[in-house]
Design a protein around this motif. Structure first.
Motif: not given
Length: 113
Positions: A20-24, A97-107
């Motif tokens: 989810t894009v929070e700001l740009f 914001t990262i909503l995907d658990g695997s992507m969040s874990f990786l970062l």
């Protein structure tokens, strides 16, 4: 997915709709501008497209220049000081914001700043 060979280790995550894009935005600063130390509740991707300066992080000060890329995790205090030269400096930024658990874990397990 984790792949390992004698000469390669790759950590990779796939996400179909996990952001989810929070700001740009785009920021431009005159020589000598010093920003305030701040943090965000979301991840931040920053691309320096012109100029140079200093990036202050907890326990670290780093010189940056055109072409630098940073990804800051949530709640990381940071401050930019533009510019060590006489030209204007600028960067693009995306807060997400990262909503995907695997992507969040990786970062979260990579140091990207």
């Amino acid at each position: 997915m984790r792949m390992k060979k004698d000469w390669l280790i790759r950590n990779q995550a796939e996400s179909k709709s996990g952001f989810t894009v929070e700001l740009f935005g785009e920021m431009s600063a005159a020589p000598g501008w010093i920003g305030e130390t701040h943090h965000h509740s979301f991840w931040e991707f920053i691309y320096i497209f012109s100029g140079q300066g200093l990036l202050t992080l907890p326990n670290q000060v780093e010189h940056f220049q055109e072409g630098a890329i940073y990804i800051f995790p949530p709640m990381l205090p940071h401050r930019f000081q533009h510019n060590l030269s006489k030209e204007n400096a600028g960067h693009l930024y995306v807060g997400f914001t990262i909503l995907d658990g695997s992507m969040s874990f990786l970062l979260e397990n990579c140091k990207l700043y």
